[in-house]
Design an enzyme around this catalytic site. Sequence first.
Site, PDB file in Angstrom:
ATOM      1  CE1 TYR A   1      77.524  23.423 -41.269  1.00 48.42           C
ATOM      2  CE2 TYR A   1      77.362  22.715 -43.552  1.00 48.42           C
ATOM      3  CZ  TYR A   1      77.381  23.727 -42.619  1.00 48.42           C
ATOM      4  OH  TYR A   1      77.280  25.026 -43.028  1.00 48.42           O
TER       5      TYR A   1
ATOM      6  CE  LYS B   1      80.811  23.482 -43.799  1.00 48.74           C
ATOM      7  NZ  LYS B   1      80.152  24.735 -44.173  1.00 48.74           N
TER       8      LYS B   1
ATOM      9  CD  GLU C   1      81.563  33.325 -41.918  1.00 43.33           C
ATOM     10  OE1 GLU C   1      82.207  32.604 -42.680  1.00 43.33           O
ATOM     11  OE2 GLU C   1      81.207  32.965 -40.773  1.00 43.33           O
TER      12      GLU C   1
ATOM     13  CG  LEU D   1      83.684  27.739 -42.115  1.00 43.55           C
ATOM     14  CD1 LEU D   1      83.532  26.909 -40.844  1.00 43.55           C
ATOM     15  CD2 LEU D   1      82.745  27.223 -43.189  1.00 43.55           C
TER      16      LEU D   1
HETATM   17  N1  PLP Z   1      81.082  30.765 -44.198  1.00 45.54           N
HETATM   18  C1  PLP Z   1      79.938  30.140 -43.890  1.00 45.54           C
HETATM   19  C2  PLP Z   1      79.126  30.652 -42.742  1.00 45.54           C
HETATM   20  C3  PLP Z   1      79.517  29.016 -44.622  1.00 45.54           C
HETATM   21  O1  PLP Z   1      78.384  28.381 -44.285  1.00 45.54           O
HETATM   22  C4  PLP Z   1      80.296  28.585 -45.722  1.00 45.54           C
HETATM   23  C5  PLP Z   1      79.899  27.427 -46.515  1.00 45.54           C
HETATM   24  O2  PLP Z   1      78.967  26.724 -46.221  1.00 45.54           O
HETATM   25  C6  PLP Z   1      81.471  29.270 -46.026  1.00 45.54           C
HETATM   26  C7  PLP Z   1      81.850  30.356 -45.228  1.00 45.54           C
HETATM   27  C8  PLP Z   1      82.346  28.849 -47.168  1.00 45.54           C
HETATM   28  O3  PLP Z   1      83.058  27.690 -46.809  1.00 45.54           O
HETATM   29  P1  PLP Z   1      83.575  26.679 -47.906  1.00 45.54           P
HETATM   30  O4  PLP Z   1      84.368  27.474 -48.883  1.00 45.54           O
HETATM   31  O5  PLP Z   1      84.406  25.714 -47.154  1.00 45.54           O
HETATM   32  O6  PLP Z   1      82.370  26.046 -48.531  1.00 45.54           O
END
Ligand code: PLP
Length: 287
Positions: A33, A144, A176, A200
């Site tokens: 997603y 993701k 994270e 991620l």
């Molecule tokens: N890490 C995780 C586990 C996430 O679910 C998200 C965002 O949904 C992020 C990091 C941050 O990613 P982004 O900056 O692309 O929204």
Amino acid sequence: MKNLGYYNGLCGPLEEMRVPMNDRVCWFGDGVYEATLSANYIIFALDEHINRFFNSAAMLYMIPDFTKTQLAELLKRLVQQVDSPGQLVYWQLTRGTADRTHAFPEHTAPNLWVMLRPLVMPNIHEKVKLITVEDTRFLHCNIKTLNLLPNVMASEQAKQAGCAEAVFHRGGRVTEGSHSNVHIFKNGVLRTAPADNLILPGIARAHIINHCKKLGIPVEEIPFTVEELLSADEVMVSSSSTFCRSASHINGQAAGGKAPAPLRKLQDSLLAEFYEATSLCGTAGEE
Ligand code: PLP
């Protein structure tokens, strides 16, 4: 429309949409997603999100039956159908619809879902409270995927503690957040975990790194520990819907707050980019 659901070409209010029980997402969470924001009906950082979406799909051997351009055009068209100019723009691809067997089914086309609902960015200057939680997720956190149960559990734990986010750590090493990336300022340097398989590669994270470089703030993409998190000058969590918020407390103890100037500079720089890219009169909004 107040909100919008899309499933393989069918469109309607989210509450009225129905999906087949045999969509493999129901049995296995078998899909990937993306999520970002729109403002003024302009989707922020759309190309970056679509690129990561195709990368996530490829890592799971899923082959979209559309091009990146077709997906971008679809999302831009759908966003226009919702009443609010500011929306959460969410989409996912699932492996297909088939009887439940673990191995990939043959001859199934993937299913494309889109979900749009009103959302405006929160005040990113408001401080948030965090907790720390052992990271018990699998070792493919760079993809993701829709398998988010440990993230859901950690997020609920944070909510019950009156906090906005849970920060995962594997042993001593911070990875994270449950739905964000985590960064610290220490002695004028931005430290952020490397984009390996334990996190991620956040789009907001990439923007933070770029803006730091633009602002002359050195960046180190090296792991940091929970101890370093707790003693950092500032602690920040980032995501596409909240950009970059800083922490006032971690596990109930005061945290950060020792480098407000670079923090503010970074946040203002990120906001300026967002407003410029989604401005109706700017040219930068067209991705
Ligand atoms: N890490 C995780 C586990 C996430 O679910 C998200 C965002 O949904 C992020 C990091 C941050 O990613 P982004 O900056 O692309 O929204």
